[in-house]
Design a protein around this motif. Sequence first.
Motif, PDB file in Angstrom:
ATOM      1  N   THR A   1       0.858  -1.312  -0.002  1.00 29.46           N
ATOM      2  CA  THR A   1      -0.077   0.051  -0.232  1.00 29.46           C
ATOM      3  C   THR A   1       0.984   1.396  -0.045  1.00 29.46           C
ATOM      4  O   THR A   1       2.146   1.128   0.270  1.00 29.46           O
ATOM      5  CB  THR A   1      -0.849   0.044   1.289  1.00 29.46           C
ATOM      6  N   THR A   2       0.434   2.142  -0.160  1.00 29.91           N
ATOM      7  CA  THR A   2       1.139   3.785  -0.265  1.00 29.91           C
ATOM      8  C   THR A   2       0.959   4.262   1.032  1.00 29.91           C
ATOM      9  O   THR A   2       0.235   4.033   2.001  1.00 29.91           O
ATOM     10  CB  THR A   2       0.367   4.529  -1.256  1.00 29.91           C
ATOM     11  N   LEU A   3       1.475   5.324   0.936  1.00 31.86           N
ATOM     12  CA  LEU A   3       1.499   6.089   2.486  1.00 31.86           C
ATOM     13  C   LEU A   3       0.657   7.257   2.052  1.00 31.86           C
ATOM     14  O   LEU A   3       0.469   8.014   2.938  1.00 31.86           O
ATOM     15  CB  LEU A   3       2.836   6.858   2.553  1.00 31.86           C
ATOM     16  N   ALA A   4      -0.014   7.390   0.978  1.00 35.15           N
ATOM     17  CA  ALA A   4      -1.036   8.646   0.851  1.00 35.15           C
ATOM     18  C   ALA A   4      -2.374   8.127   0.929  1.00 35.15           C
ATOM     19  O   ALA A   4      -2.673   6.977   0.889  1.00 35.15           O
ATOM     20  CB  ALA A   4      -1.040   9.069  -0.811  1.00 35.15           C
ATOM     21  N   PRO A   5      -3.085   9.014   1.553  1.00 36.63           N
ATOM     22  CA  PRO A   5      -4.339   8.515   2.032  1.00 36.63           C
ATOM     23  C   PRO A   5      -5.543   8.422   1.080  1.00 36.63           C
ATOM     24  O   PRO A   5      -6.481   7.877   0.999  1.00 36.63           O
ATOM     25  CB  PRO A   5      -4.679   9.591   3.124  1.00 36.63           C
ATOM     26  N   GLN A   6      -5.022   9.115  -0.202  1.00 32.63           N
ATOM     27  CA  GLN A   6      -5.979   9.134  -1.263  1.00 32.63           C
ATOM     28  C   GLN A   6      -5.800   7.720  -2.137  1.00 32.63           C
ATOM     29  O   GLN A   6      -4.966   7.053  -1.974  1.00 32.63           O
ATOM     30  CB  GLN A   6      -5.691  10.271  -2.213  1.00 32.63           C
TER      31      GLN A   6
ATOM     32  N   GLY B   1      -4.297   9.413 -11.852  1.00 35.71           N
ATOM     33  CA  GLY B   1      -5.129  10.174 -12.718  1.00 35.71           C
ATOM     34  C   GLY B   1      -4.631  11.684 -12.773  1.00 35.71           C
ATOM     35  O   GLY B   1      -4.634  12.328 -13.643  1.00 35.71           O
ATOM     36  N   ARG B   2      -4.373  12.187 -11.421  1.00 31.51           N
ATOM     37  CA  ARG B   2      -4.054  13.618 -11.414  1.00 31.51           C
ATOM     38  C   ARG B   2      -2.484  13.694 -11.645  1.00 31.51           C
ATOM     39  O   ARG B   2      -2.249  14.967 -12.298  1.00 31.51           O
ATOM     40  CB  ARG B   2      -4.246  14.014  -9.909  1.00 31.51           C
TER      41      ARG B   2
ATOM     42  N   ARG C   1      -2.551   1.599 -17.793  1.00 31.86           N
ATOM     43  CA  ARG C   1      -3.006   0.847 -16.575  1.00 31.86           C
ATOM     44  C   ARG C   1      -3.118  -0.503 -16.957  1.00 31.86           C
ATOM     45  O   ARG C   1      -3.826  -0.935 -17.815  1.00 31.86           O
ATOM     46  CB  ARG C   1      -4.221   1.298 -16.043  1.00 31.86           C
ATOM     47  N   ARG C   2      -2.235  -1.353 -16.317  1.00 26.73           N
ATOM     48  CA  ARG C   2      -2.284  -2.882 -16.798  1.00 26.73           C
ATOM     49  C   ARG C   2      -2.865  -3.873 -16.056  1.00 26.73           C
ATOM     50  O   ARG C   2      -2.870  -4.746 -16.269  1.00 26.73           O
ATOM     51  CB  ARG C   2      -0.603  -3.223 -17.176  1.00 26.73           C
ATOM     52  N   SER C   3      -3.078  -3.385 -14.723  1.00 22.93           N
ATOM     53  CA  SER C   3      -4.106  -3.694 -13.824  1.00 22.93           C
ATOM     54  C   SER C   3      -4.766  -2.876 -12.635  1.00 22.93           C
ATOM     55  O   SER C   3      -4.359  -1.855 -12.882  1.00 22.93           O
ATOM     56  CB  SER C   3      -3.179  -4.896 -13.134  1.00 22.93           C
ATOM     57  N   PRO C   4      -6.044  -3.177 -12.528  1.00 25.04           N
ATOM     58  CA  PRO C   4      -6.536  -2.499 -11.499  1.00 25.04           C
ATOM     59  C   PRO C   4      -5.628  -2.098 -10.289  1.00 25.04           C
ATOM     60  O   PRO C   4      -4.930  -3.041  -9.791  1.00 25.04           O
ATOM     61  CB  PRO C   4      -7.907  -3.334 -11.005  1.00 25.04           C
ATOM     62  N   LEU C   5      -5.922  -1.082  -9.777  1.00 21.25           N
ATOM     63  CA  LEU C   5      -4.944  -0.712  -8.557  1.00 21.25           C
ATOM     64  C   LEU C   5      -6.022  -0.015  -7.530  1.00 21.25           C
ATOM     65  O   LEU C   5      -6.160   1.022  -7.176  1.00 21.25           O
ATOM     66  CB  LEU C   5      -4.013   0.546  -8.563  1.00 21.25           C
TER      67      LEU C   5
END
Length: 285
Positions: free
Chosen positions: A235-240, A247-248, A255-259
């Motif tokens: 997982t990331t450290l970002a809350p978003q 996308g931003r 995108r090669r797989s869902p995230l």
Amino acid sequence: MAEVPRRVLVTGAAGRLGRATLGLLASMGVAATALDQRDPGGISGADRIVVGSAGDPETVRAALADVDAVAHLAAIPAPTLDTPEAVYCGNTRATFVVLEEAGRAGVTRAVVASSLSVLGLPWAARRLHPAYVPVDEALPLQIEDPYGLSKQADEATAAMMARRHGMTVVALRFPLLGGPGDKFADTAARYAVSPESGARELWTYLDSRDAALAGWQALTRPITGYHAIFVTAPTTLAPQPTEELLGRYHPGVERRSPLPGRTAPVDLAVAADLLGFAARHLYTP
């Protein structure tokens, strides 16, 4: 599992990852030799400490006594910490010397610290985007800085040494490392307010204890030859949400797989398949 090493040489032993690695080796009952530019005191987990440069053949030769595996972690860890020449030449010289002397000494297993910076994104003067996500070991590199270039050269050196000496060498591509007291919460808070500040690193991280574990698995799993492997927390450290961040800040990237959710945009299949690695110490906001 491959044969467990009797003694491991840990370079960069006084650093964050070096100390975590020595702690893990001690918990495994494995003897360790610590090599660092200086002995700051408080290095635990090693019964031998050698002070000197990992780029000096005589120093490394002495440190390799009775060693049968190497964790080469010594490096100038950012292009901003010295001149471009010192960063590139110092890092690449140390990696060449350590692996060459290890090969000559008959060492057959080594792990070297590479970095997600080998992609070129983190330290570029301009905003770069990966060719696709999740990034994987086949992703084209876009290096524009001396630190990232030193890691690319380190990986090439590791591959060559594997062929030259018949060694098994694994280069682990680490993201931001930290651990208890290392302010992951501060970084996460910064990403919450300024998510673009983590875009270059793809908002990734790894606890130093997990990084040490990945190194141990790289030294003991039944693999041969050379491998470069991404290891991050899942997982990331970002809350978003990751898809929103991409996308931003990396618009138009394939995108090669869902995230879903806070999934790190890094393919961890090779780490799981070759090393059996999965991070255990995850940051929870």
